[in-house]
Every structure is written in structure tokens, then in C-alpha cells.
Design a protein around this motif. Structure first.
Motif, mmCIF file in Angstrom:
data_model
loop_
_atom_site.group_PDB
_atom_site.id
_atom_site.type_symbol
_atom_site.label_atom_id
_atom_site.label_comp_id
_atom_site.label_asym_id
_atom_site.label_seq_id
_atom_site.Cartn_x
_atom_site.Cartn_y
_atom_site.Cartn_z
ATOM 1 N N VAL A 109 44.488 40.693 5.669
ATOM 2 C CA VAL A 109 45.398 41.839 5.665
ATOM 3 C C VAL A 109 46.643 41.492 6.477
ATOM 4 N N GLY A 110 47.818 41.804 5.928
ATOM 5 C CA GLY A 110 49.092 41.515 6.575
ATOM 6 C C GLY A 110 49.772 40.294 5.991
ATOM 7 N N ALA A 111 49.077 39.531 5.150
ATOM 8 C CA ALA A 111 49.688 38.362 4.538
ATOM 9 C C ALA A 111 50.698 38.809 3.477
ATOM 10 N N THR A 112 51.849 38.150 3.444
ATOM 11 C CA THR A 112 52.897 38.493 2.478
ATOM 12 C C THR A 112 53.612 37.231 1.999
ATOM 13 N N VAL A 113 54.127 37.329 0.773
ATOM 14 C CA VAL A 113 55.087 36.344 0.255
ATOM 15 C C VAL A 113 56.216 37.150 -0.375
ATOM 16 N N THR A 114 57.482 36.731 -0.134
ATOM 17 C CA THR A 114 58.633 37.505 -0.592
ATOM 18 C C THR A 114 59.534 36.621 -1.447
ATOM 19 N N GLU A 169 57.960 41.651 -3.159
ATOM 20 C CA GLU A 169 56.996 41.181 -2.154
ATOM 21 C C GLU A 169 55.578 41.378 -2.679
ATOM 22 N N VAL A 170 54.740 40.343 -2.515
ATOM 23 C CA VAL A 170 53.313 40.412 -2.814
ATOM 24 C C VAL A 170 52.599 40.445 -1.462
ATOM 25 N N ALA A 171 51.877 41.561 -1.203
ATOM 26 C CA ALA A 171 51.304 41.757 0.132
ATOM 27 C C ALA A 171 49.807 42.022 0.021
ATOM 28 N N CYS A 172 49.071 41.608 1.066
ATOM 29 C CA CYS A 172 47.651 41.906 1.182
ATOM 30 C C CYS A 172 47.510 43.044 2.198
ATOM 31 N N ASN A 173 47.301 44.254 1.674
ATOM 32 C CA ASN A 173 47.202 45.438 2.525
ATOM 33 C C ASN A 173 45.754 45.904 2.599
ATOM 34 N N GLU A 174 45.546 46.950 3.381
ATOM 35 C CA GLU A 174 44.218 47.533 3.490
ATOM 36 C C GLU A 174 43.730 47.990 2.108
ATOM 37 N N GLY A 175 42.513 47.638 1.791
ATOM 38 C CA GLY A 175 41.937 47.982 0.505
ATOM 39 C C GLY A 175 42.108 46.922 -0.559
#
Length: 312
Positions: A213-218, A292-298
Motif C-alpha cells: 500500500v502506498g506504491a505508485t507509478v506516474t 497514476e497507478v497506485a496501490c491503495n487500501e483494498g
């Protein structure tokens, strides 16, 4: 001759209603009495029923009293001795009726009109053949027209709705932007690697460490000529387990996650055979946009990212 001078010689010259007209009254016409016509000296040709003969009357023929029907002589279709047609008598009107020639059937009548029936049957068959031909030509036309055929849906997609076909003006535009792992801006805990084969990015480099969680690529997208809906394609790799992530376009998270399913049923743990593609619709503005591709909660983010590109 006039009826008043010499008298009528034939019934055609008599007028039973002569006494009703001025010229008849001038010639002495009187109402008929005793069976005569309206002019003086008119001819009374009234005959009792049965006195006319057709040809020679047989010796045994009998005249029936007035009002009774004489006994018929002869067989079927034979002339009646007690009846003579008016046209056979002197001064009678000629007849125009002629015996019907040549007929089929046992009684001298005409048979069924087989020629007319044959022509009608041929017309019906011709109409059916023409209808079938027109239907076949219409079917071939539809078959040859590719616009009437339904397109196949992509097998690896997040959105099952078909995308509209680009117009000629859109096809002539410059190719839309595309990027790979080395051109992306990476968030905390995210890096690149090239040890897993199958990546299509330059040098086989892909994004790894995206599984927390919190990982992102922009991706900063430049050169969008026209605002509107676009399709964002993402090439990813998974170890035979479904994954997903959150899309954020120009700072706004999308309601639907980016679906990175295990399309095709890759064996679990096989990263090298787990490279697949997915897509999602995004709304972009004219000019520069950020995706942005993000890894969020869930989210389930155990995936590697390889390439990103846009299509109308």
C-alpha cells in the motif's frame, strides 16, 4: 307506306302504342280491342300456344290445350315438334347463336380449361423463384458488408463495452503517446528490474516492488490534441493470481479499479508466463495530463508493470 293508307303488312310496321302519339291519332289510331295493334288495319298475328311447328309435324303429334305444356317428343338434345323458333319462320329475325364446336366431355360440353390452369401454375412457380432469388441476393449483400457484422470483444479487458470506431480524421492524427517502465516516475518502495523474461519494455526492464500500500507509478502524458475519452492500456505480469490497482487521472481517483486478472489461467507462481494486458477508459484534457497507478487500501497489488499506452 304508312299504316293509315295501305295498312301494316308486318308486325315490325305496327306500333301497339300508336294511339298515344299525335301522329298516330292523326292517322286514326285507336286503343287496341280484340288483340289488334294501335293503327287501323293492323295485323293480328296472335297464335295459340303450340300451333307453331318445327319442320314437319309427326302424324301422332297432338296440340295441347291453351295453358298446358305439350308432351315432349324425341330424346335429349332433339328438337321439339311443337315448338318453332321465331327465326325459322318467314320474316323472323336471324339468329347469331352458333353451336359451340369441339368440346370435351361425354355430353358435348367443354372440358376443364387445362391450358389456363397450366399458365397459372407456371406464374406461381416463377413468382416463388424470383422471391427466393431476391432474398439470396440480399443475404449475400449483408454477408459482404463488414459494417453489418458484430466485432469481437477483447478477451483481456476491464471494460466489456465496445469502443467506437475512429473516424478518418482521428486516424490521420499523430500516434498517441506510449511509455514503458524506465520513463515512469516511481513512488516509495518501487524500483525496476529485468530478471524475469517476457517484458516488452526497452531492455526488458519492468517495474517491481508494487506489492504494498502506498506504491505508485506516474506517467506524465504530453501532446493530447483533443479532450475526450481515451483507452489506457497497461501491460502487467502476475504470478498466476488476480491483482488490481487504483487509477488516478489528473489527481482524481477513478471509481473502478484497474483490473489485472489472471486471464487465461496462468499457473500459480509462474511470473514468466504471467505477462498480460488490460485496459480502462480515462477522460483526458487537451494538452498535458497525469496518469497514476497506485496501490491503495483494498487493492491486491502483487504485480509487475511493463508498458502503458493510449488509444482513442
Amino acid at each position: 307506306m304508312t299504316p293509315g293508307n295501305n295498312g301494316a303488312s308486318t308486325p315490325e310496321d305496327d306500333d301497339p302504342f300508336g294511339y298515344l302519339y299525335a301522329d298516330g291519332q292523326a292517322n286514326g289510331a285507336q286503343p287496341p280491342s280484340g288483340g289488334g295493334y294501335g293503327y287501323p288495319n293492323s295485323v293480328n298475328r296472335v297464335r295459340a300456344v303450340g300451333t307453331r311447328q318445327y319442320g314437319q309435324q309427326p302424324q301422332n303429334a297432338q296440340t295441347a290445350p291453351y295453358g298446358q305444356v305439350p308432351q315432349q317428343q324425341g330424346g335429349y338434345n332433339q328438337p321439339n315438334a311443337h315448338y318453332a323458333a321465331p327465326e325459322t319462320l318467314p320474316g323472323g329475325a336471324p339468329t347469331t347463336q352458333q353451336q359451340m364446336a369441339g368440346g370435351g366431355g361425354g355430353r358435348g360440353g367443354r372440358g376443364p380449361n387445362t391450358k389456363g390452369l397450366l399458365i397459372g401454375a407456371i406464374a406461381v412457380v416463377a413468382a416463388v423463384v424470383i422471391g427466393i432469388g431476391v432474398a439470396m441476393l440480399g443475404g449475400e449483400k449483408d454477408k459482404d458488408n463488414p459494417d453489418d457484422q458484430a466485432g469481437t470483444a477483447p478477451t483481456q479487458s476491464q471494460n466489456a463495452k465496445p469502443s467506437p470506431s475512429p473516424s478518418k480524421g482521428e486516424q490521420s492524427e499523430v500516434e498517441l503517446p506510449k511509455t514503458d517502465a524506465k520513463a515512469l516516475r516511481l513512488g516509495p518502495g518501487v524500483s525496476t528490474a529485468s530478471d524475469i523474461k517476457g517484458s516488452k519494455a526497452d531492455g526488458g526492464v519492468y517495474v517491481t516492488g508494487f506489492n504494498h500500500v502506498g506504491a505508485t507509478v506516474t506517467w506524465t502524458v504530453d501532446g493530447i490534441k483533443k479532450a475526450g475519452s481515451y483507452r489506457l492500456y497497461v501491460r502487467y505480469g502476475i504470478p498466476g493470481v488476480d491483482a488490481n490497482a487504483t487509477l488516478v487521472v489528473n489527481g482524481k481517483p477513478q471509481d473502478r479499479p484497474l483490473n489485472m486478472e489472471n486471464f487465461g489461467g496462468t499457473p500459480k507462481g509462474d511470473w514468466e508466463k504471467g505477462w498480460k494486458e488490460t485496459w480502462s477508459n480515462v477522460i483526458l484534457t487537451k494538452g498535458t495530463n497525469t496518469i497514476e497507478v497506485a496501490c491503495n487500501e483494498g487493492n491486491q497489488c502483487d504485480a509487475n508493470l511493463d508498458q502503458l499506452w493510449l488509444q482513442r
